[in-house]
Design a protein around this motif. Structure first.
Motif, PDB file in Angstrom:
ATOM      1  N   LEU A  53       0.844  -1.184   0.000  1.00  0.00           N
ATOM      2  CA  LEU A  53       0.000   0.000   0.000  1.00  0.00           C
ATOM      3  C   LEU A  53       0.883   1.239   0.000  1.00  0.00           C
ATOM      4  CD1 LEU A  53      -2.757  -1.039   2.542  1.00  0.00           C
ATOM      5  CD2 LEU A  53      -2.847  -1.079   0.053  1.00  0.00           C
ATOM      6  N   SER A  54       0.791   2.006  -1.052  1.00  0.00           N
ATOM      7  CA  SER A  54       1.596   3.211  -1.188  1.00  0.00           C
ATOM      8  C   SER A  54       1.094   4.294  -0.247  1.00  0.00           C
ATOM      9  CB  SER A  54       1.508   3.717  -2.627  1.00  0.00           C
ATOM     10  OG  SER A  54       2.084   4.995  -2.754  1.00  0.00           O
ATOM     11  N   TYR A  55       1.954   5.224   0.067  1.00  0.00           N
ATOM     12  CA  TYR A  55       1.533   6.356   0.882  1.00  0.00           C
ATOM     13  C   TYR A  55       0.519   7.212   0.134  1.00  0.00           C
ATOM     14  CZ  TYR A  55       4.755   9.229  -1.874  1.00  0.00           C
ATOM     15  OH  TYR A  55       5.398   9.870  -2.894  1.00  0.00           O
ATOM     16  N   ARG A  56       0.387   7.012  -1.152  1.00  0.00           N
ATOM     17  CA  ARG A  56      -0.594   7.757  -1.949  1.00  0.00           C
ATOM     18  C   ARG A  56      -1.973   7.106  -1.941  1.00  0.00           C
ATOM     19  NH1 ARG A  56       3.866   7.771  -6.003  1.00  0.00           N
ATOM     20  NH2 ARG A  56       4.849   9.793  -5.832  1.00  0.00           N
ATOM     21  N   ASP A  57      -2.066   5.860  -1.506  1.00  0.00           N
ATOM     22  CA  ASP A  57      -3.338   5.143  -1.506  1.00  0.00           C
ATOM     23  C   ASP A  57      -4.275   5.677  -0.429  1.00  0.00           C
ATOM     24  OD1 ASP A  57      -2.404   3.535  -3.524  1.00  0.00           O
ATOM     25  OD2 ASP A  57      -2.032   1.795  -2.264  1.00  0.00           O
ATOM     26  N   PHE A  58      -5.560   5.674  -0.742  1.00  0.00           N
ATOM     27  CA  PHE A  58      -6.575   6.030   0.238  1.00  0.00           C
ATOM     28  C   PHE A  58      -7.857   5.272  -0.118  1.00  0.00           C
ATOM     29  CE2 PHE A  58      -6.962   9.006  -3.218  1.00  0.00           C
ATOM     30  CZ  PHE A  58      -8.318   9.226  -3.377  1.00  0.00           C
ATOM     31  N   ASN A  82      -7.581  15.884 -11.808  1.00  0.00           N
ATOM     32  CA  ASN A  82      -6.419  16.407 -11.099  1.00  0.00           C
ATOM     33  C   ASN A  82      -6.322  17.927 -11.261  1.00  0.00           C
ATOM     34  OD1 ASN A  82      -4.138  16.049  -9.448  1.00  0.00           O
ATOM     35  ND2 ASN A  82      -2.795  16.091 -11.230  1.00  0.00           N
ATOM     36  N   ALA A  83      -6.611  18.424 -12.453  1.00  0.00           N
ATOM     37  CA  ALA A  83      -6.588  19.867 -12.684  1.00  0.00           C
ATOM     38  C   ALA A  83      -7.667  20.558 -11.851  1.00  0.00           C
ATOM     39  CB  ALA A  83      -6.783  20.170 -14.165  1.00  0.00           C
ATOM     40  N   TYR A  84      -8.865  19.970 -11.799  1.00  0.00           N
ATOM     41  CA  TYR A  84      -9.956  20.518 -10.982  1.00  0.00           C
ATOM     42  C   TYR A  84      -9.554  20.544  -9.510  1.00  0.00           C
ATOM     43  CZ  TYR A  84     -14.505  20.727  -8.658  1.00  0.00           C
ATOM     44  OH  TYR A  84     -15.550  21.077  -7.841  1.00  0.00           O
ATOM     45  N   ARG A  85      -8.900  19.498  -9.058  1.00  0.00           N
ATOM     46  CA  ARG A  85      -8.472  19.372  -7.666  1.00  0.00           C
ATOM     47  C   ARG A  85      -7.435  20.446  -7.318  1.00  0.00           C
ATOM     48  NH1 ARG A  85      -4.179  15.974  -5.308  1.00  0.00           N
ATOM     49  NH2 ARG A  85      -3.642  15.629  -7.461  1.00  0.00           N
ATOM     50  N   ARG A  86      -6.438  20.616  -8.168  1.00  0.00           N
ATOM     51  CA  ARG A  86      -5.374  21.581  -7.907  1.00  0.00           C
ATOM     52  C   ARG A  86      -5.858  23.024  -8.027  1.00  0.00           C
ATOM     53  NH1 ARG A  86      -1.824  21.264 -11.861  1.00  0.00           N
ATOM     54  NH2 ARG A  86      -2.703  19.473 -12.872  1.00  0.00           N
ATOM     55  N   VAL A  93     -10.813  13.439  -2.337  1.00  0.00           N
ATOM     56  CA  VAL A  93     -12.194  12.966  -2.171  1.00  0.00           C
ATOM     57  C   VAL A  93     -13.183  13.995  -2.699  1.00  0.00           C
ATOM     58  CG1 VAL A  93     -13.928  12.297  -0.459  1.00  0.00           C
ATOM     59  CG2 VAL A  93     -11.585  11.469  -0.239  1.00  0.00           C
ATOM     60  N   GLU A  94     -12.950  15.271  -2.464  1.00  0.00           N
ATOM     61  CA  GLU A  94     -13.860  16.309  -2.974  1.00  0.00           C
ATOM     62  C   GLU A  94     -13.899  16.298  -4.503  1.00  0.00           C
ATOM     63  OE1 GLU A  94     -13.586  19.760   0.460  1.00  0.00           O
ATOM     64  OE2 GLU A  94     -12.008  19.658  -1.068  1.00  0.00           O
ATOM     65  N   ALA A  95     -12.733  16.157  -5.123  1.00  0.00           N
ATOM     66  CA  ALA A  95     -12.689  16.124  -6.587  1.00  0.00           C
ATOM     67  C   ALA A  95     -13.395  14.881  -7.119  1.00  0.00           C
ATOM     68  CB  ALA A  95     -11.243  16.157  -7.069  1.00  0.00           C
ATOM     69  N   LEU A  96     -13.170  13.743  -6.490  1.00  0.00           N
ATOM     70  CA  LEU A  96     -13.843  12.513  -6.932  1.00  0.00           C
ATOM     71  C   LEU A  96     -15.350  12.622  -6.747  1.00  0.00           C
ATOM     72  CD1 LEU A  96     -11.352   9.854  -5.566  1.00  0.00           C
ATOM     73  CD2 LEU A  96     -11.916  10.245  -7.969  1.00  0.00           C
ATOM     74  N   ASP A  97     -15.781  13.127  -5.599  1.00  0.00           N
ATOM     75  CA  ASP A  97     -17.220  13.292  -5.354  1.00  0.00           C
ATOM     76  C   ASP A  97     -17.864  14.166  -6.419  1.00  0.00           C
ATOM     77  OD1 ASP A  97     -17.318  11.676  -3.103  1.00  0.00           O
ATOM     78  OD2 ASP A  97     -17.145  13.359  -1.687  1.00  0.00           O
ATOM     79  N   TYR A  98     -17.196  15.261  -6.780  1.00  0.00           N
ATOM     80  CA  TYR A  98     -17.719  16.179  -7.787  1.00  0.00           C
ATOM     81  C   TYR A  98     -17.917  15.463  -9.128  1.00  0.00           C
ATOM     82  CZ  TYR A  98     -17.857  19.998 -11.162  1.00  0.00           C
ATOM     83  OH  TYR A  98     -18.205  20.832 -12.198  1.00  0.00           O
ATOM     84  N   TYR A  99     -16.903  14.759  -9.597  1.00  0.00           N
ATOM     85  CA  TYR A  99     -16.991  14.107 -10.901  1.00  0.00           C
ATOM     86  C   TYR A  99     -17.894  12.878 -10.881  1.00  0.00           C
ATOM     87  CZ  TYR A  99     -13.827  17.195 -13.292  1.00  0.00           C
ATOM     88  OH  TYR A  99     -13.278  18.309 -13.882  1.00  0.00           O
TER      89      TYR A  99
END
Length: 106
Positions: A53-58, A82-86, A93-99
């Protein structure tokens, strides 16, 4: 009185604990074990069928993966998300929820 049997961790438990102690970084785990390269750690995990499990995983909606993996799972373009998130300084999670909500509404 004799002491009871010592319960040693299974290889899976030991490897999962190593992953936690190394904070999800293979190179750190290799240094902790005294290995010169991280490839030996990767081989150990593959041999025992344990996923590193990478430190990037969630976790998102019951599955563990990277931001990119979650995007692909829901059919979202990772670059766009990723562009929306940045741009909006949003969390993964907010970016994923939006899309995901946008794709469900269509």
């Amino acid at each position: 009185m004799r002491p009871g049997p010592v319960m040693l961790p299974t290889p899976r438990e030991w490897l999962e604990n190593l992953n936690r102690e190394a904070c999800g970084k293979v190179e750190v785990a290799a240094r902790m074990l005294g290995f010169k390269t991280h490839s030996a750690v990767s081989v150990m995990y593959r041999r025992h069928g344990v996923r590193w499990l990478s430190y990037r995983d969630f976790e998102y909606r019951g599955e563990v993966g990277t931001f990119r993996a979650h995007c692909l799972r829901f059919g979202i373009n990772p670059s766009t998300a990723n562009a929306y998130r940045r741009r909006g300084n949003r969390s993964d999670v907010e970016a994923l929820d939006y899309y995901v909500s946008r794709s469900a509404a269509q």
